[in-house]
Design a protein around this motif. Structure first.
Motif, PDB file in Angstrom:
ATOM      1  N   SER A 141      -0.789  -8.281   2.793  1.00  0.00           N
ATOM      2  CA  SER A 141       0.035  -8.637   3.400  1.00  0.00           C
ATOM      3  C   SER A 141       1.017  -9.347   3.100  1.00  0.00           C
ATOM      4  O   SER A 141       1.126  -9.838   1.428  1.00  0.00           O
ATOM      5  N   THR A 142       2.132  -9.091   3.488  1.00  0.00           N
ATOM      6  CA  THR A 142       3.651  -9.768   2.810  1.00  0.00           C
ATOM      7  C   THR A 142       3.395 -11.219   2.267  1.00  0.00           C
ATOM      8  O   THR A 142       4.648 -11.895   1.194  1.00  0.00           O
ATOM      9  N   THR A 143       2.908 -11.653   2.754  1.00  0.00           N
ATOM     10  CA  THR A 143       2.741 -13.388   2.145  1.00  0.00           C
ATOM     11  C   THR A 143       1.570 -13.751   1.896  1.00  0.00           C
ATOM     12  O   THR A 143       1.244 -15.515   1.765  1.00  0.00           O
ATOM     13  N   CYS A 144       1.168 -12.476   0.919  1.00  0.00           N
ATOM     14  CA  CYS A 144      -0.416 -13.181  -0.219  1.00  0.00           C
ATOM     15  C   CYS A 144      -0.042 -13.293  -1.490  1.00  0.00           C
ATOM     16  O   CYS A 144       1.058 -11.725  -1.973  1.00  0.00           O
ATOM     17  N   GLY A 145       0.005 -14.082  -2.447  1.00  0.00           N
ATOM     18  CA  GLY A 145       0.192 -14.239  -2.996  1.00  0.00           C
ATOM     19  C   GLY A 145      -0.213 -13.497  -4.015  1.00  0.00           C
ATOM     20  O   GLY A 145       0.117 -13.129  -5.236  1.00  0.00           O
ATOM     21  N   THR A 148       0.173 -10.646  -4.549  1.00  0.00           N
ATOM     22  CA  THR A 148       1.723  -9.678  -5.308  1.00  0.00           C
ATOM     23  C   THR A 148       2.108  -9.976  -6.628  1.00  0.00           C
ATOM     24  O   THR A 148       2.138  -9.350  -7.218  1.00  0.00           O
ATOM     25  N   LYS A 149       0.486 -10.373  -7.344  1.00  0.00           N
ATOM     26  CA  LYS A 149      -0.027 -10.540  -8.446  1.00  0.00           C
ATOM     27  C   LYS A 149      -0.911  -9.794  -8.827  1.00  0.00           C
ATOM     28  O   LYS A 149      -0.664  -8.568 -10.031  1.00  0.00           O
ATOM     29  N   ALA A 150      -1.441  -8.783  -7.932  1.00  0.00           N
ATOM     30  CA  ALA A 150      -2.340  -7.694  -8.366  1.00  0.00           C
ATOM     31  C   ALA A 150      -1.425  -6.619  -8.310  1.00  0.00           C
ATOM     32  O   ALA A 150      -1.624  -5.859  -9.207  1.00  0.00           O
ATOM     33  N   ARG A 151      -0.227  -6.747  -7.291  1.00  0.00           N
ATOM     34  CA  ARG A 151       0.904  -5.706  -7.586  1.00  0.00           C
ATOM     35  C   ARG A 151       1.570  -5.580  -8.727  1.00  0.00           C
ATOM     36  O   ARG A 151       1.886  -4.489  -8.938  1.00  0.00           O
ATOM     37  N   ILE A 166      -1.040  -4.643   6.114  1.00  0.00           N
ATOM     38  CA  ILE A 166      -1.772  -5.331   6.930  1.00  0.00           C
ATOM     39  C   ILE A 166      -0.724  -5.744   8.393  1.00  0.00           C
ATOM     40  O   ILE A 166      -1.006  -5.621  10.095  1.00  0.00           O
ATOM     41  N   ASP A 167       0.586  -6.546   7.934  1.00  0.00           N
ATOM     42  CA  ASP A 167       1.009  -7.328   9.266  1.00  0.00           C
ATOM     43  C   ASP A 167       2.538  -6.588   9.459  1.00  0.00           C
ATOM     44  O   ASP A 167       3.066  -6.897   9.746  1.00  0.00           O
ATOM     45  N   LYS A 168       2.478  -4.943   8.496  1.00  0.00           N
ATOM     46  CA  LYS A 168       3.450  -4.402   8.968  1.00  0.00           C
ATOM     47  C   LYS A 168       3.162  -3.093   9.385  1.00  0.00           C
ATOM     48  O   LYS A 168       3.277  -2.523  10.488  1.00  0.00           O
ATOM     49  N   ASP A 169       1.980  -2.598   9.387  1.00  0.00           N
ATOM     50  CA  ASP A 169       1.627  -1.280   9.537  1.00  0.00           C
ATOM     51  C   ASP A 169       0.387  -1.357  10.966  1.00  0.00           C
ATOM     52  O   ASP A 169      -0.822  -1.763  10.685  1.00  0.00           O
ATOM     53  N   ALA A 170       0.039  -1.018  11.674  1.00  0.00           N
ATOM     54  CA  ALA A 170      -0.763  -1.101  12.728  1.00  0.00           C
ATOM     55  C   ALA A 170      -2.156  -0.453  12.845  1.00  0.00           C
ATOM     56  O   ALA A 170      -2.907  -0.804  12.485  1.00  0.00           O
ATOM     57  N   LYS A 171      -1.657   0.742  12.031  1.00  0.00           N
ATOM     58  CA  LYS A 171      -2.774   1.890  11.242  1.00  0.00           C
ATOM     59  C   LYS A 171      -3.375   1.030  10.076  1.00  0.00           C
ATOM     60  O   LYS A 171      -5.577   1.103  10.416  1.00  0.00           O
ATOM     61  N   ALA A 172      -3.107   0.303   9.124  1.00  0.00           N
ATOM     62  CA  ALA A 172      -3.413  -0.124   7.939  1.00  0.00           C
ATOM     63  C   ALA A 172      -4.163  -1.058   8.005  1.00  0.00           C
ATOM     64  O   ALA A 172      -5.495  -1.612   8.174  1.00  0.00           O
ATOM     65  N   LYS A 173      -3.937  -2.302   9.685  1.00  0.00           N
ATOM     66  CA  LYS A 173      -4.637  -2.847  10.121  1.00  0.00           C
ATOM     67  C   LYS A 173      -6.227  -2.611  10.863  1.00  0.00           C
ATOM     68  O   LYS A 173      -6.631  -3.254  10.764  1.00  0.00           O
ATOM     69  N   ARG A 174      -5.601  -1.932  11.408  1.00  0.00           N
ATOM     70  CA  ARG A 174      -6.823  -1.396  12.058  1.00  0.00           C
ATOM     71  C   ARG A 174      -7.908  -0.752  10.935  1.00  0.00           C
ATOM     72  O   ARG A 174      -9.364  -1.709  11.285  1.00  0.00           O
ATOM     73  N   TYR A 175      -8.024  -0.095  10.131  1.00  0.00           N
ATOM     74  CA  TYR A 175      -8.587   0.309   9.205  1.00  0.00           C
ATOM     75  C   TYR A 175      -8.715  -1.008   8.521  1.00  0.00           C
ATOM     76  O   TYR A 175     -10.624  -1.094   8.466  1.00  0.00           O
ATOM     77  N   TYR A 176      -8.583  -2.140   8.365  1.00  0.00           N
ATOM     78  CA  TYR A 176      -9.158  -3.347   7.694  1.00  0.00           C
ATOM     79  C   TYR A 176     -10.197  -3.929   8.433  1.00  0.00           C
ATOM     80  O   TYR A 176     -10.366  -4.392   7.896  1.00  0.00           O
ATOM     81  N   GLN A 177      -9.490  -3.930   9.838  1.00  0.00           N
ATOM     82  CA  GLN A 177     -10.613  -4.846  10.604  1.00  0.00           C
ATOM     83  C   GLN A 177     -11.800  -3.424  10.228  1.00  0.00           C
ATOM     84  O   GLN A 177     -13.181  -4.539  11.094  1.00  0.00           O
ATOM     85  N   LEU A 178     -11.394  -2.677  10.748  1.00  0.00           N
ATOM     86  CA  LEU A 178     -13.110  -1.698  10.336  1.00  0.00           C
ATOM     87  C   LEU A 178     -14.024  -1.675   9.350  1.00  0.00           C
ATOM     88  O   LEU A 178     -14.823  -1.135   9.736  1.00  0.00           O
TER      89      LEU A 178
END
Length: 212
Positions: A141-145, A148-151, A166-178
């Motif tokens: 997520s764009t607000t996840c510190g 950032t460290k992992a990246r 997951i906060d910018k991509d609807a498909k990514a969010k759906r997969y994340y939830q599944l």
């Protein structure tokens, strides 16, 4: 395809082999992977693990540390286990906690994609290149510190990865939830799942799954 593990266990345990604790593998004398679950009393995660194995038709041997005495403790020690339960060993894979998705990935590594349901195969398909090699996929997520460290860690170490916000991509969010996730980053390397940024675990997994 039903997964059948041939357990050639007899009372004295002569056919079940554990290697040393640095490599807690479990196989029968023919070299087939076997699944062993170590549990304790009054342990809801142990019950969840047992129920998962039964539901997914995984044949397994269970040792209860409270009820099976010194034999169970000896087997646990040989398998590289410690104080965390349930402790699972299947072939050359191990798990020190119960997680439905974690177990699913573990057994997919042991038995191959045939273990997965069609929906699980679709969810995890993008974790591999066309040639079948594992790739690293990170749900962020764009607000996840910690994301950032992992990246930064991956970039600094020149590790190729695909990042899905997951906060910018609807498909990514759906997969994340599944995938049953509850925090970010969620990292997959092939079937291997890492929740959060655990640098030692990430480094070890990258070494084992992405490098020859």
């Amino acid at each position: 395809m039903k997964i059948i593990i041939v357990l050639m266990l007899i009372a004295y345990g002569g056919y079940l082999h554990f290697s040393n604790s640095s490599s807690p593998d479990s196989f029968d004398e023919a070299g087939n992977p076997v699944t062993v679950l170590f549990t304790i009393d009054n342990c809801p995660p142990c019950d969840d693990a047992r129920n998962y194995l039964k539901k997914r038709k995984v044949t397994f041997q269970e040792y209860n540390i409270n009820k099976d005495g010194e034999e169970a403790k000896d087997k646990l020690h040989q398998a590289g286990g410690g104080q965390n339960f349930p402790y699972l060993v299947s072939g050359n894979q191990k798990s020190t906690i119960f997680s439905k998705q974690g177990y699913t990935g573990l057994f997919a590594q042991v038995f191959g994609p045939e273990f997965l349901t069609p929906s699980e195969q679709r969810l995890l398909k993008d974790n591999f290149n066309d040639n079948g090699e594992a790739r690293l996929v990170m749900y962020s997520s764009t607000t996840c510190g910690y994301c950032t460290k992992a990246r930064e860690y991956l970039v600094e170490n020149k590790i190729p990865f695909t990042e899905r916000f997951i906060d910018k991509d609807a498909k990514a969010k759906r997969y994340y939830q599944l995938l049953g996730a509850s925090g970010t980053p969620l990292i997959y390397i092939g079937y291997r799942r890492i929740s959060g940024f655990n640098k030692p675990l990430l480094a070890a997994t990258i070494k084992s799954e992405l490098t020859s």
